[in-house]
Scaffold this motif. Structure first.
Motif, mmCIF file in Angstrom:
data_model
loop_
_atom_site.group_PDB
_atom_site.id
_atom_site.type_symbol
_atom_site.label_atom_id
_atom_site.label_comp_id
_atom_site.label_asym_id
_atom_site.label_seq_id
_atom_site.Cartn_x
_atom_site.Cartn_y
_atom_site.Cartn_z
ATOM 1 N N THR A 22 0.860 -1.168 0.000
ATOM 2 C CA THR A 22 0.000 0.000 0.000
ATOM 3 C C THR A 22 0.896 1.217 0.000
ATOM 4 O O THR A 22 1.887 1.257 0.701
ATOM 5 N N GLU A 23 0.546 2.163 -0.833
ATOM 6 C CA GLU A 23 1.255 3.431 -0.822
ATOM 7 C C GLU A 23 0.175 4.473 -0.612
ATOM 8 O O GLU A 23 -0.956 4.285 -1.064
ATOM 9 N N VAL A 88 -5.294 9.173 0.267
ATOM 10 C CA VAL A 88 -5.551 8.333 -0.894
ATOM 11 C C VAL A 88 -4.573 7.177 -0.812
ATOM 12 O O VAL A 88 -3.376 7.367 -0.596
ATOM 13 N N ARG A 89 -5.122 5.967 -0.934
ATOM 14 C CA ARG A 89 -4.275 4.774 -0.894
ATOM 15 C C ARG A 89 -4.330 4.079 -2.240
ATOM 16 O O ARG A 89 -5.331 4.122 -2.942
ATOM 17 N N ARG A 101 4.225 6.238 -6.654
ATOM 18 C CA ARG A 101 4.337 7.508 -5.932
ATOM 19 C C ARG A 101 3.053 8.279 -6.123
ATOM 20 O O ARG A 101 2.578 8.427 -7.248
ATOM 21 N N LEU A 102 2.495 8.756 -5.037
ATOM 22 C CA LEU A 102 1.254 9.517 -5.109
ATOM 23 C C LEU A 102 1.524 10.962 -4.709
ATOM 24 O O LEU A 102 2.221 11.220 -3.734
ATOM 25 N N ASP A 103 0.968 11.892 -5.469
ATOM 26 C CA ASP A 103 1.060 13.308 -5.119
ATOM 27 C C ASP A 103 -0.257 13.977 -5.440
ATOM 28 O O ASP A 103 -0.905 13.612 -6.420
ATOM 29 N N ILE A 171 -7.683 2.138 -6.048
ATOM 30 C CA ILE A 171 -7.348 3.486 -5.596
ATOM 31 C C ILE A 171 -8.491 3.937 -4.692
ATOM 32 O O ILE A 171 -9.662 3.876 -5.095
ATOM 33 N N ILE A 172 -8.156 4.347 -3.472
ATOM 34 C CA ILE A 172 -9.189 4.615 -2.471
ATOM 35 C C ILE A 172 -8.993 5.984 -1.843
ATOM 36 O O ILE A 172 -7.910 6.299 -1.342
ATOM 37 N N LEU A 173 -10.037 6.776 -1.873
ATOM 38 C CA LEU A 173 -10.029 8.082 -1.208
ATOM 39 C C LEU A 173 -10.702 7.908 0.144
ATOM 40 O O LEU A 173 -11.818 7.402 0.217
#
Ligand SMILES: *[C@@H]1O[C@H](CO)[C@@H](O)[C@H](O)[C@H]1NC(C)=O
Length: 223
Positions: A22-23, A88-89, A101-103, A171-173
Motif C-alpha cells: 500500500t502506498e 488516498v491509498r 508515488r502519489l502526489d 485506488i481509495i479516497l
C-alpha cells in the motif's frame, strides 16, 4: 481527548503497516473553490467521498532518464470538504512488484508548473476518446492526484523486461473522521474493540470456572 487522539493515530499506523503493498498520501483539502478548469478535467476518472474507490489496470514502465518515476496517470479528487484531512491509498498485489508515488496538486500548482501541466494535458488527451461529459458550473473544492508507476522487478524474460504488464490496483479516497482516523478503518477498529471487550468478559468467566478447582487444589496441598 488528546491521549485518545494519540492512541487512535498510533493504532492507525499499526494497521497500515499490515498492508505490505500500500502506498498512500495524506493531505488537507484546500480552501479555495474553483469553477475554471473544470471542463478540461472531465476526461479524468473521479474519486469523491461518496464514490471513494476505483479499480484500474495501470500501465507501468521501467524508469528511464526521461521518466525516472515511470508512467504517470491522473485522477480528479472532487467534493472534498474544506480543510478536512484525507488520504488516498493505492493497493496492489505482491506478485506485481511496482514502485508507486502519489502526489496531490491544486489547480493553481498545475497552472504554474509547466511539467505538471504538460503531463496532465498528455494524459487527458490519451483519455479523450473514451469520455466526453457535460460541463458543470458548480463551485467545487478539488485536487488532482498524480500516480507515478514504475516497474520494480528483474526477470530474464526479455518480453517482460521490455513491456512490463499493467498492474491491477485499487485506488481509495478516505476522509478522516475528526481529522484523526481514516473512516474506512472504523469497522476494523470496532472489531478489535469488540474482541478486546469480549475477551475480557470471557476470561473473567473462565477464571470464575477455574477458581473453585484452584481453591480446592491449594487446600489439598495445605493438608
Ligand atoms: C515471457 O513472458 C511472456 C509474457 O508473460 C510469455 O508469454 C513468454 O512465454 C515468456 N517467455 C519465456 C521465454 O519464458
Amino acid at each position: 481527548m488528546k491521549l485518545l487522539a494519540c492512541c487512535l493515530s498510533l493504532f492507525a499506523l499499526l494497521i497500515n503497516t499490515v498492508h505490505a503493498n500500500t502506498e498512500k498520501v495524506i493531505f488537507l483539502a484546500p480552501t479555495t473553490q474553483h469553477t475554471s478548469g473544470l471542463s478540461e478535467y472531465q476526461a479524468l476518472d473521479v474519486l469523491t467521498p461518496l464514490a471513494p474507490s476505483i479499480r484500474r489496470s495501470l500501465p507501468v514502465a521501467f524508469p528511464t532518464d526521461q521518466h525516472p518515476e515511470g508512467v504517470e496517470s491522473w485522477y480528479w479528487l472532487k467534493d472534498l470538504r474544506q480543510r478536512q484531512r484525507h488520504e488516498v491509498r493505492i493497493c496492489w498485489a505482491a506478485t506485481q512488484p511496482t514502485d508507486f508515488r502519489l502526489d496531490v496538486f491544486e489547480h493553481k500548482d498545475i497552472a504554474e508548473q509547466h511539467a505538471l501541466l504538460e503531463s496532465l494535458t498528455q494524459f487527458i488527451q490519451s483519455q479523450r476518446q473514451t469520455k466526453e461529459a457535460a460541463t458543470s458550473a458548480k463551485e467545487e473544492i478539488f485536487l488532482l492526484l498524480r500516480i507515478q508507476a514504475a516497474a520494480d522487478f528483474y526477470t530474464t524474460n526479455k518480453t517482460l523486461m521490455q513491456k512490463p504488464p499493467p498492474v491491477d490496483v485499487d485506488i481509495i479516497l478516505d476522509p478522516y473522521l475528526d481529522n484523526i482516523f481514516p473512516t474506512s478503518l472504523l469497522p476494523t477498529a470496532a472489531y478489535i474493540v469488540c474482541l478486546a471487550v469480549g475477551s475480557w468478559y470471557v476470561s473473567g468467566y473462565i477464571w470464575s470456572l477455574l477458581k473453585p478447582v484452584a481453591g480446592t487444589e491449594a487446600k489439598s496441598h495445605e493438608d
